[in-house]
Design a protein around this motif. Structure first.
Motif, PDB file in Angstrom:
ATOM      1  N   THR A  38      27.692  14.020  11.457  1.00 40.89           N
ATOM      2  CA  THR A  38      26.409  13.462  11.008  1.00 40.89           C
ATOM      3  C   THR A  38      25.678  14.440  10.102  1.00 40.89           C
ATOM      4  O   THR A  38      25.136  14.054   9.057  1.00 40.89           O
ATOM      5  CB  THR A  38      25.527  13.122  12.227  1.00 40.89           C
ATOM      6  N   VAL A  39      25.665  15.720  10.484  1.00 36.99           N
ATOM      7  CA  VAL A  39      24.994  16.732   9.664  1.00 36.99           C
ATOM      8  C   VAL A  39      25.723  16.919   8.340  1.00 36.99           C
ATOM      9  O   VAL A  39      25.094  17.055   7.284  1.00 36.99           O
ATOM     10  CB  VAL A  39      24.897  18.066  10.429  1.00 36.99           C
ATOM     11  N   GLU A  40      27.039  16.917   8.369  1.00 40.22           N
ATOM     12  CA  GLU A  40      27.804  17.047   7.126  1.00 40.22           C
ATOM     13  C   GLU A  40      27.464  15.919   6.153  1.00 40.22           C
ATOM     14  O   GLU A  40      27.273  16.157   4.948  1.00 40.22           O
ATOM     15  CB  GLU A  40      29.299  17.046   7.430  1.00 40.22           C
ATOM     16  N   GLN A  41      27.374  14.711   6.662  1.00 34.05           N
ATOM     17  CA  GLN A  41      27.014  13.575   5.809  1.00 34.05           C
ATOM     18  C   GLN A  41      25.593  13.729   5.268  1.00 34.05           C
ATOM     19  O   GLN A  41      25.328  13.416   4.106  1.00 34.05           O
ATOM     20  CB  GLN A  41      27.152  12.275   6.601  1.00 34.05           C
ATOM     21  N   ARG A  42      24.692  14.223   6.108  1.00 34.66           N
ATOM     22  CA  ARG A  42      23.314  14.428   5.672  1.00 34.66           C
ATOM     23  C   ARG A  42      23.253  15.468   4.555  1.00 34.66           C
ATOM     24  O   ARG A  42      22.571  15.259   3.530  1.00 34.66           O
ATOM     25  CB  ARG A  42      22.458  14.891   6.866  1.00 34.66           C
ATOM     26  N   LEU A  43      23.953  16.569   4.711  1.00 39.36           N
ATOM     27  CA  LEU A  43      23.921  17.625   3.701  1.00 39.36           C
ATOM     28  C   LEU A  43      24.582  17.179   2.400  1.00 39.36           C
ATOM     29  O   LEU A  43      24.139  17.566   1.304  1.00 39.36           O
ATOM     30  CB  LEU A  43      24.609  18.886   4.235  1.00 39.36           C
ATOM     31  N   GLN A  44      25.609  16.371   2.508  1.00 36.83           N
ATOM     32  CA  GLN A  44      26.234  15.847   1.295  1.00 36.83           C
ATOM     33  C   GLN A  44      25.269  14.930   0.550  1.00 36.83           C
ATOM     34  O   GLN A  44      25.178  14.982  -0.688  1.00 36.83           O
ATOM     35  CB  GLN A  44      27.525  15.106   1.644  1.00 36.83           C
ATOM     36  N   ARG A  45      24.526  14.110   1.298  1.00 33.02           N
ATOM     37  CA  ARG A  45      23.530  13.241   0.663  1.00 33.02           C
ATOM     38  C   ARG A  45      22.417  14.070   0.026  1.00 33.02           C
ATOM     39  O   ARG A  45      21.931  13.732  -1.070  1.00 33.02           O
ATOM     40  CB  ARG A  45      22.939  12.268   1.682  1.00 33.02           C
ATOM     41  N   ASP A 125      35.802  21.594  -4.509  1.00 37.96           N
ATOM     42  CA  ASP A 125      35.234  20.419  -5.165  1.00 37.96           C
ATOM     43  C   ASP A 125      33.860  20.128  -4.560  1.00 37.96           C
ATOM     44  O   ASP A 125      33.442  20.754  -3.585  1.00 37.96           O
ATOM     45  CB  ASP A 125      36.159  19.218  -4.955  1.00 37.96           C
ATOM     46  N   ASN A 126      33.175  19.157  -5.165  1.00 35.23           N
ATOM     47  CA  ASN A 126      31.909  18.723  -4.578  1.00 35.23           C
ATOM     48  C   ASN A 126      32.167  18.189  -3.171  1.00 35.23           C
ATOM     49  O   ASN A 126      33.086  17.405  -2.943  1.00 35.23           O
ATOM     50  CB  ASN A 126      31.261  17.627  -5.426  1.00 35.23           C
ATOM     51  N   GLY A 127      31.355  18.621  -2.219  1.00 39.62           N
ATOM     52  CA  GLY A 127      31.543  18.163  -0.849  1.00 39.62           C
ATOM     53  C   GLY A 127      30.992  19.164   0.140  1.00 39.62           C
ATOM     54  O   GLY A 127      30.150  19.997  -0.195  1.00 39.62           O
ATOM     55  N   VAL A 128      31.483  19.072   1.373  1.00 38.52           N
ATOM     56  CA  VAL A 128      30.984  19.900   2.478  1.00 38.52           C
ATOM     57  C   VAL A 128      32.159  20.594   3.151  1.00 38.52           C
ATOM     58  O   VAL A 128      33.218  19.987   3.350  1.00 38.52           O
ATOM     59  CB  VAL A 128      30.207  19.045   3.504  1.00 38.52           C
ATOM     60  N   PHE A 129      31.966  21.849   3.506  1.00 37.31           N
ATOM     61  CA  PHE A 129      32.975  22.579   4.264  1.00 37.31           C
ATOM     62  C   PHE A 129      32.277  23.600   5.157  1.00 37.31           C
ATOM     63  O   PHE A 129      31.064  23.822   5.042  1.00 37.31           O
ATOM     64  CB  PHE A 129      33.991  23.262   3.332  1.00 37.31           C
ATOM     65  N   THR A 139      27.570  25.535   7.665  1.00 37.47           N
ATOM     66  CA  THR A 139      27.975  24.287   7.043  1.00 37.47           C
ATOM     67  C   THR A 139      27.470  24.338   5.608  1.00 37.47           C
ATOM     68  O   THR A 139      26.270  24.510   5.382  1.00 37.47           O
ATOM     69  CB  THR A 139      27.378  23.083   7.779  1.00 37.47           C
ATOM     70  N   VAL A 140      28.387  24.213   4.668  1.00 42.53           N
ATOM     71  CA  VAL A 140      28.067  24.453   3.261  1.00 42.53           C
ATOM     72  C   VAL A 140      28.262  23.178   2.453  1.00 42.53           C
ATOM     73  O   VAL A 140      29.316  22.542   2.528  1.00 42.53           O
ATOM     74  CB  VAL A 140      28.954  25.576   2.668  1.00 42.53           C
ATOM     75  N   SER A 141      27.230  22.811   1.689  1.00 49.38           N
ATOM     76  CA  SER A 141      27.314  21.659   0.784  1.00 49.38           C
ATOM     77  C   SER A 141      27.303  22.170  -0.658  1.00 49.38           C
ATOM     78  O   SER A 141      26.464  23.003  -1.027  1.00 49.38           O
ATOM     79  CB  SER A 141      26.131  20.711   1.016  1.00 49.38           C
ATOM     80  N   VAL A 142      28.244  21.678  -1.445  1.00 46.14           N
ATOM     81  CA  VAL A 142      28.400  22.137  -2.835  1.00 46.14           C
ATOM     82  C   VAL A 142      28.341  20.933  -3.768  1.00 46.14           C
ATOM     83  O   VAL A 142      28.924  19.883  -3.472  1.00 46.14           O
ATOM     84  CB  VAL A 142      29.749  22.872  -3.024  1.00 46.14           C
ATOM     85  N   HIS A 143      27.616  21.101  -4.876  1.00 47.75           N
ATOM     86  CA  HIS A 143      27.553  20.019  -5.859  1.00 47.75           C
ATOM     87  C   HIS A 143      27.295  20.615  -7.236  1.00 47.75           C
ATOM     88  O   HIS A 143      26.482  21.520  -7.395  1.00 47.75           O
ATOM     89  CB  HIS A 143      26.443  19.034  -5.519  1.00 47.75           C
ATOM     90  N   ASP A 144      28.020  20.102  -8.224  1.00 52.44           N
ATOM     91  CA  ASP A 144      27.826  20.567  -9.602  1.00 52.44           C
ATOM     92  C   ASP A 144      26.463  20.139 -10.132  1.00 52.44           C
ATOM     93  O   ASP A 144      26.038  18.993  -9.940  1.00 52.44           O
ATOM     94  CB  ASP A 144      28.914  19.995 -10.518  1.00 52.44           C
ATOM     95  N   LEU A 145      25.793  21.083 -10.820  1.00 49.57           N
ATOM     96  CA  LEU A 145      24.542  20.789 -11.531  1.00 49.57           C
ATOM     97  C   LEU A 145      24.705  21.257 -12.972  1.00 49.57           C
ATOM     98  O   LEU A 145      24.259  22.346 -13.347  1.00 49.57           O
ATOM     99  CB  LEU A 145      23.358  21.498 -10.865  1.00 49.57           C
ATOM    100  N   ARG A 151      26.254  25.512  -9.970  1.00 51.76           N
ATOM    101  CA  ARG A 151      26.560  24.677  -8.819  1.00 51.76           C
ATOM    102  C   ARG A 151      25.488  24.876  -7.755  1.00 51.76           C
ATOM    103  O   ARG A 151      25.053  25.993  -7.471  1.00 51.76           O
ATOM    104  CB  ARG A 151      27.930  25.021  -8.226  1.00 51.76           C
ATOM    105  N   TYR A 152      25.075  23.787  -7.169  1.00 55.70           N
ATOM    106  CA  TYR A 152      24.092  23.788  -6.091  1.00 55.70           C
ATOM    107  C   TYR A 152      24.801  24.124  -4.787  1.00 55.70           C
ATOM    108  O   TYR A 152      25.808  23.515  -4.435  1.00 55.70           O
ATOM    109  CB  TYR A 152      23.450  22.404  -6.049  1.00 55.70           C
ATOM    110  N   ILE A 153      24.275  25.109  -4.067  1.00 49.23           N
ATOM    111  CA  ILE A 153      24.865  25.540  -2.799  1.00 49.23           C
ATOM    112  C   ILE A 153      23.792  25.436  -1.713  1.00 49.23           C
ATOM    113  O   ILE A 153      22.748  26.092  -1.788  1.00 49.23           O
ATOM    114  CB  ILE A 153      25.371  26.998  -2.866  1.00 49.23           C
ATOM    115  N   LEU A 154      24.060  24.617  -0.709  1.00 50.38           N
ATOM    116  CA  LEU A 154      23.165  24.469   0.436  1.00 50.38           C
ATOM    117  C   LEU A 154      23.907  24.949   1.683  1.00 50.38           C
ATOM    118  O   LEU A 154      24.961  24.432   2.022  1.00 50.38           O
ATOM    119  CB  LEU A 154      22.741  23.007   0.602  1.00 50.38           C
ATOM    120  N   LEU A 155      23.347  25.969   2.337  1.00 49.55           N
ATOM    121  CA  LEU A 155      23.970  26.533   3.532  1.00 49.55           C
ATOM    122  C   LEU A 155      23.062  26.302   4.739  1.00 49.55           C
ATOM    123  O   LEU A 155      21.868  26.602   4.684  1.00 49.55           O
ATOM    124  CB  LEU A 155      24.213  28.031   3.376  1.00 49.55           C
TER     125      LEU A 155
END
Length: 207
Positions: A38-45, A125-129, A139-145, A151-155
């Motif tokens: 659930t948290v992984e999906q939230r961070l990806q969103r 790639d863009n996503g969560v790991f 839990t790390v969310s990555v997305h290209d900006l 790249r956006y990095i949310l930890l």
């Protein structure tokens, strides 16, 4: 008869303990897995929302790069505030030109991001790991900006959102302990009642 009674007590107690412990472990693992997903999906969103936000900001402030960057920082700060209101500890970085730079909202985080983490971000790639930074799992969310050439990095520290599951595990252990005590007492009472007629029969047969 005494030996048989003890063997029955051990057998019933062992089966009870195994069944309760296995059920508890399965319940805990299932709850933990569900919460993490659930948290992984939230961070990806959250990463996707930030990507849309930055894209729209660039469109609005296309002629003013400095103000555009300022609005991006404000959006990151607002996102951090919303996540913290929901109970998450969040750190925000962007990766560009083989280096990490914290957004202003996380300028005091001072996370020990090492070379292997940089390599992981560059290759992912863009996503969560999940990744261990220092001795702590994140839990790390990555997305290209592309709008900011990075790249956006949310930890988010994994243990920071597992609190409810840890509380559940503690309560479950207390419940298991109480259930075992009561169940063992009942088993002892049942086995004694079961063995009493056999003991009496044995005494009569001997006499």
């Amino acid at each position: 008869m005494f030996g048989l009674r003890n063997r029955l007590l051990v057998l019933f107690t062992l089966l009870l303990v195994l069944s309760i412990v296995i059920a508890g472990i399965i319940s805990y693992a299932s709850a933990r897995k569900t919460l993490v997903q659930t948290v992984e999906q939230r961070l990806q969103r959250e990463a996707e929302v930030m990507s849309y936000t930055v894209r729209n900001l660039q469109f609005v402030y296309i002629s003013d790069e400095a103000y555009f960057r300022q609005q991006v920082e404000m959006s990151i700060s607002e996102q951090k505030r919303q996540l913290e209101n929901d109970g998450y500890v969040a750190h925000f970085y962007y990766y560009a030109q083989d280096s990490f730079t914290p957004f202003l909202a996380s300028k005091d985080a001072n996370l020990p991001l090492d070379e292997s983490f940089l390599t992981k971000i560059a290759a992912s790639d863009n996503g969560v790991f999940h990744y261990s930074v220092g001795a702590r799992d994140y839990t790390v969310s990555v997305h290209d900006l592309p709008e900011i050439d990075g790249r956006y990095i949310l930890l988010v520290p994994t243990d920071s959102y597992l609190g409810p599951v840890q509380v559940m595990a503690r309560d479950m252990l207390l419940a298991i302990g109480a259930s075992l005590v009561v169940s063992i007492i009942l088993i002892v009472w049942f086995v004694r009642g079961l063995m009493r007629p056999l003991t009496e029969l044995q005494k009569r047969w001997r006499t």
